[in-house]
Design a protein around this motif. Structure first.
Motif, PDB file in Angstrom:
ATOM      1  N   ALA A 123       0.811  -1.220   0.000  1.00  0.00           N
ATOM      2  CA  ALA A 123       0.000   0.000   0.000  1.00  0.00           C
ATOM      3  C   ALA A 123       0.842   1.267   0.000  1.00  0.00           C
ATOM      4  O   ALA A 123       0.459   2.277  -0.590  1.00  0.00           O
ATOM      5  CB  ALA A 123      -0.940  -0.006   1.207  1.00  0.00           C
ATOM      6  N   VAL A 124       2.011   1.232   0.639  1.00  0.00           N
ATOM      7  CA  VAL A 124       2.877   2.407   0.682  1.00  0.00           C
ATOM      8  C   VAL A 124       3.787   2.454  -0.546  1.00  0.00           C
ATOM      9  O   VAL A 124       3.885   3.476  -1.225  1.00  0.00           O
ATOM     10  CB  VAL A 124       3.717   2.426   1.967  1.00  0.00           C
ATOM     11  N   GLY A 125       4.442   1.349  -0.849  1.00  0.00           N
ATOM     12  CA  GLY A 125       5.351   1.316  -1.994  1.00  0.00           C
ATOM     13  C   GLY A 125       4.645   1.615  -3.303  1.00  0.00           C
ATOM     14  O   GLY A 125       5.217   2.233  -4.210  1.00  0.00           O
ATOM     15  N   SER A 126       3.392   1.188  -3.410  1.00  0.00           N
ATOM     16  CA  SER A 126       2.620   1.381  -4.643  1.00  0.00           C
ATOM     17  C   SER A 126       1.538   2.444  -4.468  1.00  0.00           C
ATOM     18  O   SER A 126       0.488   2.384  -5.107  1.00  0.00           O
ATOM     19  CB  SER A 126       1.999   0.045  -5.074  1.00  0.00           C
ATOM     20  N   ARG A 127       1.811   3.430  -3.645  1.00  0.00           N
ATOM     21  CA  ARG A 127       0.808   4.461  -3.362  1.00  0.00           C
ATOM     22  C   ARG A 127       0.489   5.313  -4.597  1.00  0.00           C
ATOM     23  O   ARG A 127      -0.559   5.971  -4.644  1.00  0.00           O
ATOM     24  CB  ARG A 127       1.262   5.353  -2.216  1.00  0.00           C
ATOM     25  N   SER A 128       1.387   5.324  -5.593  1.00  0.00           N
ATOM     26  CA  SER A 128       1.143   6.129  -6.797  1.00  0.00           C
ATOM     27  C   SER A 128       0.320   5.377  -7.842  1.00  0.00           C
ATOM     28  O   SER A 128       0.039   5.919  -8.919  1.00  0.00           O
ATOM     29  CB  SER A 128       2.475   6.560  -7.421  1.00  0.00           C
ATOM     30  N   ILE A 129      -0.072   4.148  -7.535  1.00  0.00           N
ATOM     31  CA  ILE A 129      -0.820   3.339  -8.493  1.00  0.00           C
ATOM     32  C   ILE A 129      -2.152   4.013  -8.819  1.00  0.00           C
ATOM     33  O   ILE A 129      -2.776   4.632  -7.964  1.00  0.00           O
ATOM     34  CB  ILE A 129      -1.037   1.915  -7.931  1.00  0.00           C
ATOM     35  N   ARG A 130      -2.558   3.918 -10.064  1.00  0.00           N
ATOM     36  CA  ARG A 130      -3.814   4.529 -10.502  1.00  0.00           C
ATOM     37  C   ARG A 130      -4.827   3.433 -10.797  1.00  0.00           C
ATOM     38  O   ARG A 130      -4.641   2.628 -11.716  1.00  0.00           O
ATOM     39  CB  ARG A 130      -3.581   5.401 -11.740  1.00  0.00           C
ATOM     40  N   LYS A 131      -5.927   3.430 -10.018  1.00  0.00           N
ATOM     41  CA  LYS A 131      -6.927   2.363 -10.110  1.00  0.00           C
ATOM     42  C   LYS A 131      -7.619   2.328 -11.468  1.00  0.00           C
ATOM     43  O   LYS A 131      -8.107   1.275 -11.885  1.00  0.00           O
ATOM     44  CB  LYS A 131      -7.960   2.522  -9.006  1.00  0.00           C
ATOM     45  N   ARG A 132      -7.671   3.464 -12.158  1.00  0.00           N
ATOM     46  CA  ARG A 132      -8.369   3.494 -13.441  1.00  0.00           C
ATOM     47  C   ARG A 132      -7.740   2.563 -14.471  1.00  0.00           C
ATOM     48  O   ARG A 132      -8.402   2.105 -15.394  1.00  0.00           O
ATOM     49  CB  ARG A 132      -8.410   4.913 -13.995  1.00  0.00           C
ATOM     50  N   HIS A 133      -6.462   2.251 -14.267  1.00  0.00           N
ATOM     51  CA  HIS A 133      -5.783   1.362 -15.207  1.00  0.00           C
ATOM     52  C   HIS A 133      -6.144  -0.107 -14.973  1.00  0.00           C
ATOM     53  O   HIS A 133      -5.754  -0.970 -15.756  1.00  0.00           O
ATOM     54  CB  HIS A 133      -4.268   1.547 -15.119  1.00  0.00           C
ATOM     55  N   PHE A 134      -6.865  -0.381 -13.880  1.00  0.00           N
ATOM     56  CA  PHE A 134      -7.263  -1.753 -13.573  1.00  0.00           C
ATOM     57  C   PHE A 134      -8.755  -1.995 -13.802  1.00  0.00           C
ATOM     58  O   PHE A 134      -9.261  -3.057 -13.432  1.00  0.00           O
ATOM     59  CB  PHE A 134      -6.907  -2.091 -12.127  1.00  0.00           C
ATOM     60  N   ILE A 135      -9.446  -1.037 -14.385  1.00  0.00           N
ATOM     61  CA  ILE A 135     -10.886  -1.197 -14.617  1.00  0.00           C
ATOM     62  C   ILE A 135     -11.160  -2.412 -15.506  1.00  0.00           C
ATOM     63  O   ILE A 135     -11.981  -3.278 -15.177  1.00  0.00           O
ATOM     64  CB  ILE A 135     -11.481   0.082 -15.234  1.00  0.00           C
ATOM     65  N   GLU A 136     -10.491  -2.490 -16.633  1.00  0.00           N
ATOM     66  CA  GLU A 136     -10.671  -3.624 -17.546  1.00  0.00           C
ATOM     67  C   GLU A 136     -10.177  -4.914 -16.901  1.00  0.00           C
ATOM     68  O   GLU A 136     -10.795  -5.969 -17.040  1.00  0.00           O
ATOM     69  CB  GLU A 136      -9.897  -3.360 -18.844  1.00  0.00           C
ATOM     70  N   PHE A 137      -9.069  -4.826 -16.191  1.00  0.00           N
ATOM     71  CA  PHE A 137      -8.492  -5.983 -15.494  1.00  0.00           C
ATOM     72  C   PHE A 137      -9.511  -6.601 -14.537  1.00  0.00           C
ATOM     73  O   PHE A 137      -9.728  -7.819 -14.525  1.00  0.00           O
ATOM     74  CB  PHE A 137      -7.240  -5.531 -14.741  1.00  0.00           C
ATOM     75  N   LYS A 138     -10.160  -5.777 -13.728  1.00  0.00           N
ATOM     76  CA  LYS A 138     -11.152  -6.274 -12.779  1.00  0.00           C
ATOM     77  C   LYS A 138     -12.414  -6.775 -13.475  1.00  0.00           C
ATOM     78  O   LYS A 138     -13.027  -7.760 -13.044  1.00  0.00           O
ATOM     79  CB  LYS A 138     -11.497  -5.181 -11.769  1.00  0.00           C
ATOM     80  N   ARG A 139     -12.812  -6.075 -14.541  1.00  0.00           N
ATOM     81  CA  ARG A 139     -14.012  -6.498 -15.277  1.00  0.00           C
ATOM     82  C   ARG A 139     -13.839  -7.897 -15.857  1.00  0.00           C
ATOM     83  O   ARG A 139     -14.786  -8.687 -15.923  1.00  0.00           O
ATOM     84  CB  ARG A 139     -14.302  -5.513 -16.418  1.00  0.00           C
ATOM     85  N   LEU A 140     -12.596  -8.249 -16.199  1.00  0.00           N
ATOM     86  CA  LEU A 140     -12.300  -9.557 -16.765  1.00  0.00           C
ATOM     87  C   LEU A 140     -12.112 -10.639 -15.695  1.00  0.00           C
ATOM     88  O   LEU A 140     -11.893 -11.804 -16.022  1.00  0.00           O
ATOM     89  CB  LEU A 140     -11.041  -9.478 -17.637  1.00  0.00           C
ATOM     90  N   GLY A 141     -12.191 -10.247 -14.428  1.00  0.00           N
ATOM     91  CA  GLY A 141     -12.085 -11.230 -13.345  1.00  0.00           C
ATOM     92  C   GLY A 141     -10.760 -11.219 -12.615  1.00  0.00           C
ATOM     93  O   GLY A 141     -10.535 -12.051 -11.720  1.00  0.00           O
ATOM     94  N   GLY A 142      -9.867 -10.284 -12.947  1.00  0.00           N
ATOM     95  CA  GLY A 142      -8.591 -10.197 -12.245  1.00  0.00           C
ATOM     96  C   GLY A 142      -8.747  -9.616 -10.847  1.00  0.00           C
ATOM     97  O   GLY A 142      -9.685  -8.864 -10.577  1.00  0.00           O
ATOM     98  N   GLU A 143      -7.852  -9.977  -9.957  1.00  0.00           N
ATOM     99  CA  GLU A 143      -7.892  -9.482  -8.576  1.00  0.00           C
ATOM    100  C   GLU A 143      -6.625  -8.674  -8.303  1.00  0.00           C
ATOM    101  O   GLU A 143      -5.514  -9.131  -8.557  1.00  0.00           O
ATOM    102  CB  GLU A 143      -7.976 -10.646  -7.588  1.00  0.00           C
ATOM    103  N   VAL A 144      -6.789  -7.455  -7.794  1.00  0.00           N
ATOM    104  CA  VAL A 144      -5.653  -6.631  -7.372  1.00  0.00           C
ATOM    105  C   VAL A 144      -5.939  -6.119  -5.967  1.00  0.00           C
ATOM    106  O   VAL A 144      -6.993  -5.535  -5.707  1.00  0.00           O
ATOM    107  CB  VAL A 144      -5.391  -5.472  -8.362  1.00  0.00           C
ATOM    108  N   ASP A 145      -5.026  -6.379  -5.049  1.00  0.00           N
ATOM    109  CA  ASP A 145      -5.225  -6.035  -3.639  1.00  0.00           C
ATOM    110  C   ASP A 145      -3.973  -5.381  -3.073  1.00  0.00           C
ATOM    111  O   ASP A 145      -2.865  -5.570  -3.579  1.00  0.00           O
ATOM    112  CB  ASP A 145      -5.557  -7.283  -2.834  1.00  0.00           C
ATOM    113  N   SER A 146      -4.174  -4.642  -1.976  1.00  0.00           N
ATOM    114  CA  SER A 146      -3.072  -3.956  -1.299  1.00  0.00           C
ATOM    115  C   SER A 146      -2.713  -4.671  -0.003  1.00  0.00           C
ATOM    116  O   SER A 146      -3.595  -5.131   0.725  1.00  0.00           O
ATOM    117  CB  SER A 146      -3.445  -2.508  -0.989  1.00  0.00           C
TER     118      SER A 146
END
Length: 475
Positions: free
Chosen positions: A177-200
Motif C-alpha cells: 500500500a505504501v510502496g505502490s501508493r502512486s498506483i492509478r486504479k483506473r488502469h485496472f478497470i478492464e483488469f477487474k471487469r475480466l475477473g482479475g484481482e488486485v489487492d493492497s
C-alpha cells in the motif's frame, strides 16, 4: 484552561509515555534511549514521531493471526527429514550445513536441490523473459511487488495480464500500500471487469495508520503455473528498465527459477495473499518437473510476523564464518551493532571484505547514514566502492566460494526487523563464481572510497552524517 496547566499536563503525558517505553520496549536499549531523548528534548513533536515510527509493542498483536495461519500450513517435519538426509552428503561442508540448519530452525526454510536458475542484472532482460513466460501461462499468474507503477511498463504488464484473463488464466496481484501508493486504479478497470484481482498489503486506514505505517511488504515475487518463479530486486516501473532521467542505468539482481524451489515461492505468496485478503489461492505446485541439475538453494523470509530476524541472522552467520572473502552489495548500509561489529571483526581477521554502495542517493537521510558507517569501516581495512554507472539497487552477499545470497533485504535495520523480505541462499560454487564475476564487473564501474578521500569530505557532510547516524535505529 490555563496555559501553564496545559504545559504541565503535556509533560506528565510525556513522562508516562517515557515510562511506557522503558518497561515495554526494553529489549533494544539503544532504541529505547533514543526515544527517551527525543521525548525529553522534543516533548510534543517526539510524541507524534513515536506514534508513527515507534509503536513496535503492537507488532505481535497485529500479526498474531497471520502467524497462526502460517503455522497451520508449514511442513516442518517434512523439511527436517529432507535436511537430515541431505546433511549427510559429503558435498556439503560444515558452514553450509550450519546455515541450512539455522534457516530451517528459524524460518522453516525448505532445503531444495534440483533447480534451474537464470540471473538478470538488467531490468530489460528480466521483463522480456517475464512477459514471454506470462504469454505462455496456462493456469495462473500470481504477482507480488513492493512498487507497482502504472507508467508505461506497468500498463504494458496490465495489458498482457488482461489478455491472459480473456484466455481463462487466473491472475492475482498483490502490491504494498505504501510502496505502490502512486498506483492509478483506473488502469485496472478492464483488469477487474475480466475477473482479475488486485489487492493492497496493509492499506493505511486512518484508524490503524500508526500501527501499519512501519510494516511494509518489500518482497518481489511472481509465480506462474507452479512451474516458474521470479524474485529479486526489480519492481515494476520505468526506472527499472533504465527509462529514468535521474538514475539512468538501474543495476539490480533478479532471477528466474524452475524446480523444487518454486513451491517455496508459491507458499510464500499464498501466506501473504491470504493475510491481505483472507482468501486462499487455488494454484498448486507442478511437482512433475524434469529438472535434473543439482543446484542447492533455500528461500529464507523474515518480517515483523517472525519470531526471529531470520535474514539478519543469515547475514550475521555468513559474515562470522567467512574465511577468505566477503563481498557485499547494498543500496543502503545502515547495520545494527551486531552486524557492524561482525564486519569489523571479519576485516581485522584478514578476510577480504568489500562493500559496494551507490555513489548517488535516492534517499538522502539513509545515504548520509550509510556514508557514516562505511567511513568508519575504512579504518578497519574494509574496501568500499561507490557504483557510478547508474543506481546500485542489488542486495547480494558472496562468502568465500561456497555460499551466497540474493534477495530483497538491504543491510539496514528496517529490512532486518520491520519489512517483509525474501532472500534466496545458494550453496554451490558455480553461482558463487557467477555473482563474484558480476561484482568484479561492477567494480570497473565504481570508484574506490579511500580513507584519505573520505577524510577530505566537507564539514557540512560530517554534520549530516553525525545527525543521521544518531537516528539510524529509526531509518
Amino acid at each position: 484552561m490555563d496555559v501553564s496547566l496545559q504545559v504541565l499536563i503535556g509533560y506528565l503525558l510525556n513522562l508516562l509515555l517515557g515510562l511506557f517505553i522503558v518497561f515495554k520496549e526494553r529489549k533494544n536499549i539503544k532504541s529505547t534511549w533514543l526515544w527517551l531523548m527525543i521525548l525529553l528534548y522534543l516533548p510534543f513533536v517526539g510524541f507524534i514521531l513515536y506514534m508513527f515510527f515507534g509503536l513496535n509493542y503492537r507488532k505481535r498483536k497485529t500479526f498474531d493471526e497471520k502467524m497462526m495461519l502460517d503455522e497451520q500450513e508449514k511442513r516442518l517435519i517434512e523439511h527436517q527429514k529432507k535436511y537430515i538426509a541431505l546433511s549427510n552428503s559429503d558435498s556439503l561442508n560444515a558452514d553450509q550445513k550450519d546455515l541450512i540448519n539455522l534457516c530451517l530452525s528459524t524460518s522453516d526454510s525448505a532445503f531444495t536441490d534440483y533447480n534451474d536458475i537464470k540471473f538478470y542484472f538488467d531490468g530489460k532482460d528480466k521483463f522480456k523473459d517475464l512477459f514471454e513466460d506470462i504469454k505462455n501461462a496456462k493456469e495462473y499468474i500470481y504477482v507480488e511487488y513492493y512498487i507497482f507503477k502504472t507508467d508505461e511498463l506497468g500498463r504494458e504488464l496490465i495489458s498482457l495480464l488482461n489478455q491472459k484473463l480473456k484466455e481463462g488464466v487466473e491472475v492475482r496481484i498483490l502490491v504494498d500500500a505504501v510502496g505502490s501508493r502512486s498506483i492509478r486504479k483506473r488502469h485496472f478497470i478492464e483488469f477487474k471487469r475480466l475477473g482479475g484481482e488486485v489487492d493492497s498489503f496493509f492499506p493505511l486506514f486512518f484508524s490503524k495508520f500508526t500501527t501499519r505505517f512501519n510494516y511494509r511488504n518489500h518482497r518481489k515475487i511472481v509465480v506462474i503455473d507452479g512451474k516458474i518463479a521470479y524474485s529479486g530486486g526489480f519492481n515494476v516501473g520505468n526506472e527499472y528498465i533504465n527509462n529514468d532521467k535521474k538514475f539512468g542505468f538501474w543495476r539490480d539482481t533478479h532471477f528466474r527459477l524452475e524446480g523444487d524451489i518454486v513451491e517455496e515461492y508459491l507458499r510464500r505468496f499464498n501466506f501473504d495473499y491470504r493475510f491481505a485478503t483472507k482468501i486462499k489461492t487455488k494454484g498448486e505446485f507442478y511437482k512433475d518437473h524434469d529438472i535434473k541439475t543439482l543446484s542447492r538453494m533455500q528461500l529464507v523470509t523474515s518480517g515483523p510476523d517472525s519470531m526471529y530476524e531470520s535474514i539478519k541472522n543469515v547475514y550475521l552467520k555468513m559474515i562470522s564464518t567467512a574465511k577468505t572473502r566477503l563481498w557485499i552489495q547494498s543500496p543502503y548500509f545502515v547495520p545494527d551493532e551486531s552486524i557492524f561489529e561482525a564486519v569489523r571483526i571479519a576485516a581485522l581477521s584478514g578476510v577480504d571484505v568489500r562493500i559496494m554502495i551507490p555513489d548517488k542517493p535516492d534517499h538522502f537521510f539513509v545515504y548520509w547514514a550509510t556514508q557514516s558507517y562505511v567511513g568508519q569501516l575504512l579504518e578497519d581495512g574494509v574496501k568500499v566502492y561507490e557504483y557510478g554507472k547508474g543506481f546500485l539497487h542489488a542486495k547480494q552477499v558472496v562468502k568465500d566460494d561456497d555460499i551466497c545470497t540474493v534477495g530483497t533485504a538491504n543491510f539496514d535495520i528496517r529490512s532486518f526487523s520491520l519489512n517483509f523480505e525474501a532472500n534466496l541462499i545458494f550453496y554451490d560454487k558455480d553461482t558463487n563464481a557467477l555473482l563474484s564475476e558480476q561484482f568484479l564487473r561492477d567494480m570497473e564501474e565504481s570508484k574506490e572510497l579511500t580513507l584519505d578521500r573520505y577524510n577530505q569530505r566537507s564539514r557540512v557532510a560530517k554534520i549530516k552524517e553525525s545527525i543521521t547516524r544518531l537516528f539510524s535505529p529509526m531509518l
